[in-house]
Design a protein around this motif. Structure first.
Motif, mmCIF file in Angstrom:
data_model
loop_
_atom_site.group_PDB
_atom_site.id
_atom_site.type_symbol
_atom_site.label_atom_id
_atom_site.label_comp_id
_atom_site.label_asym_id
_atom_site.label_seq_id
_atom_site.Cartn_x
_atom_site.Cartn_y
_atom_site.Cartn_z
ATOM 1 N N VAL A 189 53.510 38.178 -59.057
ATOM 2 C CA VAL A 189 53.725 37.708 -57.682
ATOM 3 C C VAL A 189 55.044 36.944 -57.581
ATOM 4 C CG1 VAL A 189 52.879 36.114 -55.920
ATOM 5 C CG2 VAL A 189 51.281 37.666 -57.048
ATOM 6 N N GLN A 190 55.307 36.083 -58.558
ATOM 7 C CA GLN A 190 56.553 35.308 -58.525
ATOM 8 C C GLN A 190 57.776 36.209 -58.630
ATOM 9 O OE1 GLN A 190 55.195 32.605 -61.744
ATOM 10 N NE2 GLN A 190 55.846 30.928 -60.395
ATOM 11 N N SER A 191 57.632 37.349 -59.309
ATOM 12 C CA SER A 191 58.768 38.263 -59.474
ATOM 13 C C SER A 191 59.176 38.932 -58.166
ATOM 14 C CB SER A 191 58.435 39.328 -60.516
ATOM 15 O OG SER A 191 57.561 40.319 -59.977
ATOM 16 N N PHE A 192 58.319 38.878 -57.143
ATOM 17 C CA PHE A 192 58.651 39.531 -55.877
ATOM 18 C C PHE A 192 59.797 38.823 -55.157
ATOM 19 C CE2 PHE A 192 53.927 40.893 -55.678
ATOM 20 C CZ PHE A 192 54.184 41.946 -56.554
ATOM 21 N N GLY A 193 60.003 37.542 -55.466
ATOM 22 C CA GLY A 193 61.172 36.853 -54.935
ATOM 23 C C GLY A 193 60.938 35.984 -53.721
ATOM 24 N N LEU A 194 59.731 36.000 -53.155
ATOM 25 C CA LEU A 194 59.459 35.123 -52.011
ATOM 26 C C LEU A 194 59.291 33.695 -52.507
ATOM 27 C CD1 LEU A 194 58.866 35.213 -48.906
ATOM 28 C CD2 LEU A 194 56.448 35.199 -49.499
ATOM 29 N N ALA A 195 59.889 32.735 -51.818
ATOM 30 C CA ALA A 195 59.771 31.333 -52.201
ATOM 31 C C ALA A 195 58.316 30.885 -52.057
ATOM 32 C CB ALA A 195 60.678 30.471 -51.337
ATOM 33 N N LEU A 196 57.739 30.428 -53.154
ATOM 34 C CA LEU A 196 56.344 30.012 -53.177
ATOM 35 C C LEU A 196 56.243 28.587 -53.696
ATOM 36 C CD1 LEU A 196 54.776 33.238 -54.756
ATOM 37 C CD2 LEU A 196 54.748 32.595 -52.338
ATOM 38 N N SER A 197 55.485 27.770 -52.985
ATOM 39 C CA SER A 197 55.263 26.389 -53.411
ATOM 40 C C SER A 197 54.164 26.344 -54.473
ATOM 41 C CB SER A 197 54.852 25.535 -52.214
ATOM 42 O OG SER A 197 53.573 25.955 -51.724
ATOM 43 N N GLU A 198 54.007 25.195 -55.087
ATOM 44 C CA GLU A 198 52.908 25.019 -56.034
ATOM 45 C C GLU A 198 51.568 25.218 -55.331
ATOM 46 O OE1 GLU A 198 52.740 24.640 -59.346
ATOM 47 O OE2 GLU A 198 54.886 25.090 -59.276
ATOM 48 N N GLU A 199 51.485 24.781 -54.083
ATOM 49 C CA GLU A 199 50.255 24.982 -53.316
ATOM 50 C C GLU A 199 49.994 26.475 -53.103
ATOM 51 O OE1 GLU A 199 48.236 23.778 -48.976
ATOM 52 O OE2 GLU A 199 50.229 23.028 -49.530
ATOM 53 N N ASP A 200 51.047 27.250 -52.824
ATOM 54 C CA ASP A 200 50.898 28.695 -52.672
ATOM 55 C C ASP A 200 50.360 29.316 -53.953
ATOM 56 O OD1 ASP A 200 51.889 28.731 -50.057
ATOM 57 O OD2 ASP A 200 53.949 29.132 -50.715
ATOM 58 N N LEU A 201 50.931 28.934 -55.087
ATOM 59 C CA LEU A 201 50.501 29.493 -56.368
ATOM 60 C C LEU A 201 49.066 29.097 -56.675
ATOM 61 C CD1 LEU A 201 53.747 28.918 -58.450
ATOM 62 C CD2 LEU A 201 52.924 31.071 -57.486
ATOM 63 N N HIS A 202 48.704 27.876 -56.324
ATOM 64 C CA HIS A 202 47.323 27.441 -56.511
ATOM 65 C C HIS A 202 46.382 28.262 -55.631
ATOM 66 C CE1 HIS A 202 43.890 24.824 -57.225
ATOM 67 N NE2 HIS A 202 43.725 24.745 -55.916
ATOM 68 N N THR A 203 46.808 28.583 -54.405
ATOM 69 C CA THR A 203 45.990 29.401 -53.509
ATOM 70 C C THR A 203 45.782 30.789 -54.087
ATOM 71 O OG1 THR A 203 46.725 28.187 -51.542
ATOM 72 C CG2 THR A 203 45.862 30.419 -51.199
ATOM 73 N N ILE A 204 46.828 31.386 -54.641
ATOM 74 C CA ILE A 204 46.695 32.712 -55.251
ATOM 75 C C ILE A 204 45.729 32.661 -56.425
ATOM 76 C CG2 ILE A 204 47.942 34.492 -56.545
ATOM 77 C CD1 ILE A 204 50.384 33.786 -54.716
ATOM 78 N N GLU A 205 45.814 31.620 -57.248
ATOM 79 C CA GLU A 205 44.874 31.466 -58.364
ATOM 80 C C GLU A 205 43.448 31.285 -57.853
ATOM 81 O OE1 GLU A 205 46.085 28.436 -61.053
ATOM 82 O OE2 GLU A 205 47.881 29.517 -61.730
#
Length: 388
Positions: A189-205
């Motif tokens: 997901v991070q490799s797609f290049g969209l700026a993601l916050s720590e909260e975003d990454l936590h939501t994906i998890e």
């Protein structure tokens, strides 16, 4: 050691694979990619994909459901009529999670936009995109989704959806596979290049953890409202048929899966944050499609129009639809929930709490221009196409 875990070690520059004791058994494979090339196989996403998301999106809003899966058991009932209408190609626009993929697999559009007021929905669609990038077939896709060991190749390409469900149900999740899946999906997901916050990454998890934890028993959840007995489990959604008794979920056949996978890998399923009645997102999609000389084939609104009417913003949505390039075949797909506190729809199917419906975009706009709809029930019944 599971292959995906080895791939994760490569991706995080851990110890060399020569430290592994012997070859990785084929039944432990997670994706079709070799361990040696895993580090080089993160997808290359054109920056225009990220730019399009950013340019089309509006500020996020709130809706009181997790919406990880659909609560519309009837979602496939429109597919036979869509076939008869010969709705193909063009652009697809929808809301919500992966029920969209079943419509996309049927319509086979050139491009699709998934617009939802919740940023969580955009993040979940980036998660889906990662699953499609990592999986070469349906059983790999479901195995990564649910933290299962991926079986040997062979008959799985021809497997029925019932066989896939049986495999996922019968195969225990393993902690090391769950951990590896979660981490490599996050990196993808991070490799797609969209700026993601720590909260975003936590939501994906958190989204992935919900699928890990509940498996095929996962159900739609509303916040501050009790669960409804009619909400289907994910298993039921996968096993549903359309009104011609065909298994038509996007995971029902390898061909359907590959329609969606091809669009995902081509960056042609674009998640957008936006309100259907908002001032920017839907109109911006319309302007983009007009510039690309694309016509909308289908718009899936679920039951969002009920909430727009309740909130007094339905007319703004109808005005936005006018900005979408359309033709005589362009369709609106919607869902209506009858039952305890609403009238049953005339096309309701016995045993289903929801009813899936079709209307031509042109008839929708014509009725709106002639004075509009007097009620939500008027909207879902006037000019509704016969699905049989």
């Amino acid at each position: 050691m599971p292959r995906l875990l080895l791939a994760l070690l490569l991706l995080t520059a851990a110890a060399p694979i020569t430290s592994c004791r012997g070859p990785v058994p084929d039944q432990e494979r997670i994706t079709a990619r070799s361990v040696q090339s895993a580090a080089a196989q993160l997808p290359v996403v054109d920056s225009s994909f990220v730019r399009l998301i950013e340019e089309l999106s509006e500020p996020a809003g709130y809706f009181d459901t997790d919406n990880l899966i659909s609560n519309e058991r009837s979602y496939l009932h429109v597919l036979g009529a869509i076939r008869r209408q010969d709705v193909r190609g063009g652009a697809y626009i929808g809301v919500g999670p992966d029920q969209n993929f079943s419509y996309i697999a049927e319509v086979r559009p050139e491009i699709a936009f998934i617009i939802d007021i919740r940023r969580d929905n955009l993040l979940q669609h980036l998660w889906f995109k990662a699953l499609f990038e990592l999986a070469d077939n349906r059983v790999e896709y479901l195995s990564i989704m649910f933290g299962k060991r991926t079986p040997k190749r062979g008959r799985w390409e021809q497997a029925t959806i019932e066989e896939l469900v049986e495999y996922i149900d019968a195969t225990a999740s393993r902690p090391e596979i769950i951990e590896a899946n979660r981490d490599v999906v996050k990196k993808t997901v991070q490799s797609f290049g969209l700026a993601l916050s720590e909260e975003d990454l936590h939501t994906i998890e958190r989204i992935h953890a919900s699928f890990f934890g509940s498996g095929l028993d996962l159900r739609f959840t509303s916040h501050r409202r009790p669960p409804r007995a009619y909400y289907p489990r994910y298993r039921e959604l996968l096993l549903e048929s359309d009104l011609t008794d065909q298994k038509s979920n996007y995971l029902a056949t390898e061909r359907r899966f590959r329609v969606v996978k091809s669009l995902q890998e081509g960056n042609r399923i674009v998640p957008v944050v936006g309100d259907l009645a908002g001032p920017h997102a839907l109109r911006a999609i319309g302007r983009y499609l007009a510039a690309q000389e694309q016509t909308v084939s289908a718009i899936y609104t679920s039951n969002v129009e009920f909430y727009l009417m309740r909130n007094g913003t339905f007319d703004s949505f109808a005005n936005n639809v006018q900005y979408l390039p359309h033709n005589a075949r362009s369709l609106i797909i919607r869902s209506y929930f009858g039952g305890w506190y609403r009238r049953q729809h005339p096309q309701a199917v016995a045993g289903y709490f929801s009813s899936q419906l079709l209307q031509h975009v042109q008839s929708f706009l014509a009725a709106q221009g002639e004075g509009g709809y007097v009620s939500y029930f008027d909207l879902v019944t006037r000019n509704a196409l016969d699905l049989r």
